[in-house]
Design an enzyme around this catalytic site. Sequence first.
Site, PDB file in Angstrom:
ATOM      1  N   ASN A  92     -10.083  -1.027  -2.170  1.00 18.41           N
ATOM      2  CA  ASN A  92      -8.829  -0.853  -1.526  1.00 18.41           C
ATOM      3  C   ASN A  92      -7.766  -1.264  -3.196  1.00 18.41           C
ATOM      4  OD1 ASN A  92      -6.161  -0.644  -0.878  1.00 18.41           O
ATOM      5  ND2 ASN A  92      -6.572  -1.376   0.904  1.00 18.41           N
ATOM      6  N   HIS A 121      -4.145   6.802   1.370  1.00 18.60           N
ATOM      7  CA  HIS A 121      -3.799   5.762   0.177  1.00 18.60           C
ATOM      8  C   HIS A 121      -5.491   5.176   1.112  1.00 18.60           C
ATOM      9  CE1 HIS A 121      -3.825   1.734   0.491  1.00 18.60           C
ATOM     10  NE2 HIS A 121      -3.740   1.378   1.043  1.00 18.60           N
ATOM     11  N   CYS A 151       1.223  -0.816  -0.175  1.00 15.83           N
ATOM     12  CA  CYS A 151      -0.441   0.144   0.321  1.00 15.83           C
ATOM     13  C   CYS A 151       0.912   1.494  -0.253  1.00 15.83           C
ATOM     14  CB  CYS A 151      -0.616  -0.111   1.002  1.00 15.83           C
ATOM     15  SG  CYS A 151      -1.694  -1.434   1.028  1.00 15.83           S
TER      16      CYS A 151
HETATM   17  O1  UT7 Z   1      -5.002  -1.466   3.005  1.00  9.60           O
HETATM   18  C1  UT7 Z   1      -3.710  -1.828   3.685  1.00  9.60           C
HETATM   19  C2  UT7 Z   1      -3.817  -1.295   5.554  1.00  9.60           C
HETATM   20  N1  UT7 Z   1      -5.700  -2.026   5.364  1.00  9.60           N
HETATM   21  C3  UT7 Z   1      -5.998  -1.320   6.173  1.00  9.60           C
HETATM   22  O2  UT7 Z   1      -6.074  -0.697   6.762  1.00  9.60           O
HETATM   23  C4  UT7 Z   1      -7.414  -2.048   6.667  1.00  9.60           C
HETATM   24  C5  UT7 Z   1      -7.694  -1.961   8.388  1.00  9.60           C
HETATM   25  N2  UT7 Z   1      -8.527  -3.205   8.678  1.00  9.60           N
HETATM   26  C6  UT7 Z   1      -9.751  -2.857   8.183  1.00  9.60           C
HETATM   27  O3  UT7 Z   1      -9.980  -1.770   7.500  1.00  9.60           O
HETATM   28  C7  UT7 Z   1     -10.726  -3.435   8.657  1.00  9.60           C
HETATM   29  O4  UT7 Z   1     -10.302  -4.554  10.009  1.00  9.60           O
HETATM   30  C8  UT7 Z   1     -11.905  -4.490   8.082  1.00  9.60           C
HETATM   31  C9  UT7 Z   1     -12.566  -3.894   7.692  1.00  9.60           C
HETATM   32  C10 UT7 Z   1     -10.409  -5.530   7.561  1.00  9.60           C
HETATM   33  C11 UT7 Z   1     -12.416  -5.194   8.668  1.00  9.60           C
HETATM   34  O5  UT7 Z   1     -13.474  -4.651  10.360  1.00  9.60           O
HETATM   35  P1  UT7 Z   1     -13.529  -4.949  11.388  1.00  9.60           P
HETATM   36  O6  UT7 Z   1     -14.568  -3.625  12.150  1.00  9.60           O
HETATM   37  O7  UT7 Z   1     -12.572  -5.402  11.763  1.00  9.60           O
HETATM   38  O8  UT7 Z   1     -14.236  -6.197  11.315  1.00  9.60           O
HETATM   39  P2  UT7 Z   1     -13.885  -7.667  12.217  1.00  9.60           P
HETATM   40  O9  UT7 Z   1     -12.810  -8.186  11.364  1.00  9.60           O
HETATM   41  O10 UT7 Z   1     -13.467  -7.446  13.566  1.00  9.60           O
HETATM   42  O11 UT7 Z   1     -14.776  -8.779  12.003  1.00  9.60           O
HETATM   43  C12 UT7 Z   1     -15.834  -8.541  13.093  1.00  9.60           C
HETATM   44  C13 UT7 Z   1     -17.026  -9.430  12.162  1.00  9.60           C
HETATM   45  C14 UT7 Z   1     -16.636 -10.810  12.393  1.00  9.60           C
HETATM   46  O12 UT7 Z   1     -17.683 -11.603  12.794  1.00  9.60           O
HETATM   47  P3  UT7 Z   1     -17.845 -11.882  14.613  1.00  9.60           P
HETATM   48  O13 UT7 Z   1     -16.527 -12.961  14.814  1.00  9.60           O
HETATM   49  O14 UT7 Z   1     -18.043 -10.409  15.507  1.00  9.60           O
HETATM   50  O15 UT7 Z   1     -19.319 -12.805  14.197  1.00  9.60           O
HETATM   51  C15 UT7 Z   1     -15.916 -11.231  11.259  1.00  9.60           C
HETATM   52  O16 UT7 Z   1     -16.303 -12.990  10.438  1.00  9.60           O
HETATM   53  O17 UT7 Z   1     -17.482  -9.283  11.095  1.00  9.60           O
HETATM   54  C16 UT7 Z   1     -17.151 -10.674  10.380  1.00  9.60           C
HETATM   55  N3  UT7 Z   1     -17.013 -10.351   8.777  1.00  9.60           N
HETATM   56  C17 UT7 Z   1     -17.988  -9.927   8.342  1.00  9.60           C
HETATM   57  N4  UT7 Z   1     -19.139 -10.218   7.691  1.00  9.60           N
HETATM   58  C18 UT7 Z   1     -20.246  -9.964   6.838  1.00  9.60           C
HETATM   59  C19 UT7 Z   1     -15.812  -9.757   8.574  1.00  9.60           C
HETATM   60  N5  UT7 Z   1     -15.623  -9.865   6.749  1.00  9.60           N
HETATM   61  C20 UT7 Z   1     -17.467  -9.790   7.084  1.00  9.60           C
HETATM   62  C21 UT7 Z   1     -18.151  -9.696   5.392  1.00  9.60           C
HETATM   63  N6  UT7 Z   1     -19.117  -9.753   5.382  1.00  9.60           N
HETATM   64  N7  UT7 Z   1     -17.182  -9.610   4.152  1.00  9.60           N
END
Ligand code: UT7
Length: 336
Positions: free
Chosen positions: A293, A263, A115
């Site tokens: 992204n 980014h 990135c």
């Molecule tokens: O570009 C390089 C740098 N990248 C970044 O800076 C990305 C940084 N991170 C993020 O943007 C976020 O952490 C994400 C968008 C990747 C994830 O969002 P989050 O709010 O941190 O969600 P999470 O990973 O904590 O997941 C929450 C819940 C989980 O379910 P439980 O365990 O709470 O039941 C996941 O399994 O959401 C679930 N989940 C989804 N649900 C529906 C994960 N992906 C999905 C999905 N659709 N696509």
Amino acid sequence: MYNSRITGLGYYVPDNVVKNEDLSKLMDTNDEWIQERTGIKERRWIKENSGDTTASMGVKAAKIAIERAGISKDDIDFIVFATLSPDYYFPGPGVQVQHDLGIKTVGAIDIRNQCSGFVYGISVADNFIKTGMYKNVLVIGSELHSRGLDKTTRGRGVSVIFGDGAGAAILSREEDTSKGILSTHLHSQGEFAEELVVKAPGMGTRWVTDILAENNPDDESYYPYMNGQFVFKNAVVRFSEVIMEGLIKNNLQVSDIDMLIPHQANLRISQFIQRKFKLNDDQVFNNIQKYGNTTAASIPIALTEAWEEGKIKEGDTVVLAAFGSGFTWGSVIMKW
Ligand code: UT7
């Protein structure tokens, strides 16, 4: 001493629009989750047989940038190509661009900084120009993610985020050192290399012959792994730090920023930075809603769109900032 200045910009994205609803047919996800957590509404994924590759998309973006810079391909002294999704394991796509554009045998370098790749690429180009070695450098960021994502529910935390596309810039020698790129700032923290990673193909752990013999569809090492919340927490801190580092270096205040191009990792990260720095909506440009992204391509695509929409004018203070896998992060401060 010289500065370098961006004299031409271009981008290319595949025609094929993939909406959040389309993804919910492939995996257990939904539009509401994706928009709420990331801001993304749709992304571009190449169509099979379209002929689009990381190198070819880079070439398309580069052609536009070269034309807008008012130079010929023969004026390009060096090529810098940033990607994490090259067409080949080696050689990198820099040499493919040199060949496809019919550029004479100038040097081509590939940047593996995910990135932050475009910011690193700009820094490399800027420093070659500042030392007087080159006059015009082509910098490309291009990614073809869609072929490498786990599009099952197992991979939904990553695969809904990433999109395909390319952006390019021409950096040219600028004799007025109050204009153009004022400074670039690069950092890395390999301690967290495995928090956002694609482990294979790689020679670090396994023999290629073993991988081939295993032929294991459950092998996740070819897919991106991301510790999302950990990456998010680090991103907001490092974005802020590296923007401030650049401003301080140039005796500028946050209020001097005319345009911040972060980014496009997650709309929530951009909004956090905007709130923290008390910037208004026309001081920050986001297009992650349309493209997801696109990693090394995200900044040059966003910069090109912002410029095309007339949001960047001569004399503006423009800031680029990136954070991602490595971890690596960086910023660019420029006077347009
Ligand atoms: O570009 C390089 C740098 N990248 C970044 O800076 C990305 C940084 N991170 C993020 O943007 C976020 O952490 C994400 C968008 C990747 C994830 O969002 P989050 O709010 O941190 O969600 P999470 O990973 O904590 O997941 C929450 C819940 C989980 O379910 P439980 O365990 O709470 O039941 C996941 O399994 O959401 C679930 N989940 C989804 N649900 C529906 C994960 N992906 C999905 C999905 N659709 N696509």
